[in-house]
Design an enzyme around this catalytic site. Structure first.
Site, PDB file in Angstrom:
ATOM      1  N   ARG A 245       0.851  -1.190   0.000  1.00 29.03           N
ATOM      2  CA  ARG A 245       0.000   0.000   0.000  1.00 29.03           C
ATOM      3  C   ARG A 245       0.891   1.246   0.000  1.00 29.03           C
ATOM      4  O   ARG A 245       1.528   1.554   0.998  1.00 29.03           O
ATOM      5  CB  ARG A 245      -0.900  -0.014   1.234  1.00 29.03           C
ATOM      6  CG  ARG A 245      -2.110   0.905   1.150  1.00 29.03           C
ATOM      7  CD  ARG A 245      -2.815   1.011   2.497  1.00 29.03           C
ATOM      8  NE  ARG A 245      -2.040   1.835   3.410  1.00 29.03           N
ATOM      9  CZ  ARG A 245      -2.041   1.713   4.740  1.00 29.03           C
ATOM     10  NH1 ARG A 245      -2.776   0.790   5.326  1.00 29.03           N
ATOM     11  NH2 ARG A 245      -1.310   2.509   5.483  1.00 29.03           N
TER      12      ARG A 245
ATOM     13  N   HIS B 276      -3.578   4.709   4.738  1.00 28.44           N
ATOM     14  CA  HIS B 276      -4.818   3.922   4.639  1.00 28.44           C
ATOM     15  C   HIS B 276      -5.899   4.699   3.894  1.00 28.44           C
ATOM     16  O   HIS B 276      -6.519   4.199   2.958  1.00 28.44           O
ATOM     17  CB  HIS B 276      -5.298   3.543   6.040  1.00 28.44           C
ATOM     18  CG  HIS B 276      -6.673   2.970   6.101  1.00 28.44           C
ATOM     19  ND1 HIS B 276      -7.012   1.778   5.490  1.00 28.44           N
ATOM     20  CD2 HIS B 276      -7.807   3.427   6.677  1.00 28.44           C
ATOM     21  CE1 HIS B 276      -8.296   1.534   5.703  1.00 28.44           C
ATOM     22  NE2 HIS B 276      -8.798   2.520   6.410  1.00 28.44           N
TER      23      HIS B 276
ATOM     24  N   TYR C   4       3.513   4.938  11.876  1.00 26.05           N
ATOM     25  CA  TYR C   4       3.719   3.507  12.105  1.00 26.05           C
ATOM     26  C   TYR C   4       4.647   2.835  11.082  1.00 26.05           C
ATOM     27  O   TYR C   4       4.923   1.662  11.173  1.00 26.05           O
ATOM     28  CB  TYR C   4       2.374   2.754  12.161  1.00 26.05           C
ATOM     29  CG  TYR C   4       1.457   3.020  10.982  1.00 26.05           C
ATOM     30  CD1 TYR C   4       1.597   2.319   9.784  1.00 26.05           C
ATOM     31  CD2 TYR C   4       0.446   3.971  11.063  1.00 26.05           C
ATOM     32  CE1 TYR C   4       0.771   2.560   8.705  1.00 26.05           C
ATOM     33  CE2 TYR C   4      -0.388   4.236   9.982  1.00 26.05           C
ATOM     34  CZ  TYR C   4      -0.226   3.525   8.808  1.00 26.05           C
ATOM     35  OH  TYR C   4      -1.052   3.772   7.740  1.00 26.05           O
TER      36      TYR C   4
END
Lengths: 331, 327
Positions: free
Chosen positions: A247, A251, A260
């Site tokens: 990805r 998100h 993160y």
């Protein structure tokens, strides 16, 4: 560079078309982020890093008769399946003309009966049993179709994933479960989601065919899904496939992925980005010339500009329309 | 007209619908060779075969979710939940999916799915074979919840549910299965979902209830008739969406209203009925609205005396009606 597509039965034009859909999805996605940051649309959920797997998979299916249940990152898949850029923009601007939901749902929640594309929701993996139900009904009617469903690796831990996979396998149904493993369920990495090496390892537990492939390579995606399609048509039941992707964006537009993961990790992944590596492959074979590339980029840009302009100006559904379609309306 | 049991009416409705429309299929646990743990699907596997009467893996979310998918393909699945208590794994599929698919797709897709589930206590079923689960689904627009009391209503409403182009939860009282018998026409007929039914005309006190408790109310009404109390009984039949007009008319008719449910009291279906009456009938009421329901404890215990304490008893119904009549 070795020609890998001729052995799969693809002409040079086919692979250019494949690339074009990947590029369209990427450019649409990039535009959505600009529109979001400019305050024109409230939310973006991205497909970046998964285009190759999506387009390759879609090429292995029959757009005239198969049923599909794409999840919210499947922009490239859905564009190839028949949704226009204009419709994509209407969806993202949540306008009345959005064919997916008329502005009722968040962006990326696709669905179109005309395209045999099931309506999607936000609780993850609820679409898997639906895809199984489609296959069950088709089998009862003697219709020779496959039912294709996608989801993420985090979703592959949901009960509905397991219940659907088991049901499909017990009844030997023509279902293709494609996990688009992008290595992140929002912030939680793969090591905290799975204790097995691959999502596809779970296939053996259901007694079904399983296979993982490079999600940055549309030809690998095509080959894997084609194998699953052929199995389904031969009555050999469902398959669990896994596309190894990454990805490339946060998100959603509401996430900060730098809380993160590191920029170095994302930069490393970008080197393997399927949109770039497939372009390199086509350039090396002389299929994607500089002239063709410029022509393609310009045409896509113009179409996105026009679609954005149209969608921005299009009306929202009327407020009083919220009372409609709770139940069937007769008379 | 034949007199048949409540469960035979269920079986007959499914059999007739399967004969009438080959898109009707049944899915669930033990519905095939076994004919259902209560025998609701008895003989259907033999008549229609395993491809239309499908024994599924033991997984409720899949039974409903696969049913939704088959419904979107154009079938009319009947998904059986073996006990309403075991529906909870399927709640996401029912509330997030079945109830919202028409709405979220702006009328593009629909889900003609019937979910049958036995509910109710008084059968020594303990906590997890006795519950009334309707309140969980009774504020979910997009769903319809049918809870019939008589074999006649069962046949007409189950046929209507199967023919509905929207999802219907069809709750069957498991104690009614063999206890309740009644006349059922041989002819094909349907009853309208969303319509309450007056089960007894009366002038002194109105009882509004549904399911098996309709029969408690009818018995109490018979007893009280001899004591000069005339009881009006409205059977909700569909508990969601409620038949507001029928509720208001029934409440206004006597001005004294007793509401009955086997469910726990707070947030139950009859609480909504009370709210409808309070909003619409203030100046027509001659007594406070009275509710009789199970106590607000988690569920019905197994041991006989404990089960008895949990359930509303016929003498309590009778006493409550008498109190209202004398108010």
């Amino acid at each position: 560079m070795k020609n890998l597509h001729h052995t799969l039965g693809f002409s040079d034009q086919d692979v250019l078309t494949m690339y074009r859909y990947m590029l369209v999805a990427r450019r649409v996605d990039e535009r959505l982020w600009l529109l979001n940051r400019a305050g024109k649309i409230p939310f973006v959920v991205s497909c970046q890093g998964q285009e190759a797997a999506q387009v390759g998979a879609a090429f292995a299916l029959n757009r005239e008769k198969d049923y599909v249940a794409p999840y919210y990152r499947d922009y490239a898949f859905v564009l190839y399946w028949g949704m226009s850029i204009k419709e994509m923009m209407l969806n993202n601007f949540a306008k009345a003309e959005d064919p997916n939901s008329g502005g009722r749902q968040m962006p990326g929640h696709f669905g179109s009966k005309k395209l045999r594309m099931l309506t999607h929701s936000s609780p993850v993996t609820t679409q898997n049993p639906h895809a199984v139900g489609i296959a069950l009904a088709a089998k009862l009617r003697g219709d020779d179709i496959v039912s294709f469903v996608t989801f993420g690796e985090g979703s592959s831990n949901q009960g509905d994933f397991h219940e659907a996979a088991n049901f499909a396998s017990v009844h030997k149904l023509p279902v293709i479960f494609l996990c688009e493993n992008n290595h992140y369920a929002i912030s939680v990495g793969l090591e905290s989601q799975l204790a097995c090496a691959h999502v596809s390892d779970r296939a053996s537990g259901y007694g079904m065919f399983g296979k993982s492939f490079d999600g940055n390579d549309p030809l690998a995606a095509y080959a894997a899904v084609k194998e699953a399609v052929d199995r389904a048509h031969r009555g050999e039941g469902p398959s669990l496939l896994e596309a190894n992707c990454y990805r490339l964006t946060p998100h959603t537009s509401d996430d900060n992925d730098m809380t993160y993961r590191t920029k170095a990790e994302v930069d490393e992944a970008r080197k393997h980005d399927g949109v770039l590596t497939f372009a390199d492959y086509l350039r090396d074979l002389g299929i994607l010339t500089e002239e063709k590339e410029q022509e393609m980029e310009a045409a896509i840009r113009q179409e996105i500009d026009e679609a954005t302009d149209y969608a921005e100006k299009a009306p929202f559904a009327k407020p009083e329309s919220i009372y409609r379609y709770v139940y069937e309306e007769t008379d | 007209m034949a007199v048949i049991s409540y469960i035979d009416a269920i079986n007959l409705a499914m059999k007739e619908e399967m004969e009438r429309d080959d898109q009707v299929i049944i899915m669930g646990e033990d519905v095939g060779k076994r004919g259902g743990v209560f025998q609701a699907t008895k003989g259907l596997y033999e008549e229609f075969g395993g491809s239309r009467v499908i024994d599924t893996p033991l997984a409720e979310s899949a039974i409903v979710g696969v049913g939704i998918g088959a419904a979107m393909y154009g079938m009319r699945p009947i998904a059986e939940m073996q006990f309403s208590d075991f529906m909870l794994p399927a709640v996401n599929q029912i509330i997030s999916e079945a109830a919202k698919i028409r709405y979220r797709s702006n009328n593009d897709w629909s889900v003609p799915l019937t979910i049958r589930a036995p509910y109710g206590g008084g059968v020594h079923g303990g906590l997890y074979h006795s519950q009334s689960m309707e309140a969980i689904f009774a504020n979910v627009p997009g769903l319809k919840i049918v809870m019939p009391s008589t074999p006649y209503d069962v046949k007409g409403l189950l046929k209507a549910s199967i023919r509905s182009n929207d999802p219907v939860i069809f709750y069957e009282h498991k104690r009614a299965y063999r206890l309740i018998k009644g006349e059922v026409p041989d002819a094909d007929y349907t009853l309208a979902i969303g319509k309450a039914s007056v089960k007894r005309e009366g002038t002194d006190v109105t009882v509004i209830t549904y399911g098996l408790m309709v029969h408690d109310a009818l018995k109490a009404a018979d007893t009280l008739k001899d004591q000069g109390i005339s009881v009006h009984i409205l059977d909700l039949c569909t508990v969601y969406p409620l038949d507001k007009q029928a509720i208001i008319e029934a409440a206004v008719k006597t001005g004294k209203v007793l509401l009955l449910t086997e469910d726990t009291k707070e947030g139950s279906v009859i609480s909504e009925v009370a709210a409808i009456i309070a909003e619409n009938c203030l100046f027509d009421l001659d007594a406070p609205i009275k509710r009789l329901a199970a106590p607000d404890v988690p569920a019905m215990p197994y041991a006989g005396p404990l089960e008895h304490e949990f359930m509303v008893q016929p003498d309590q119904v009778e006493a409550a009606i008498r109190d209202l009549a004398e108010f």
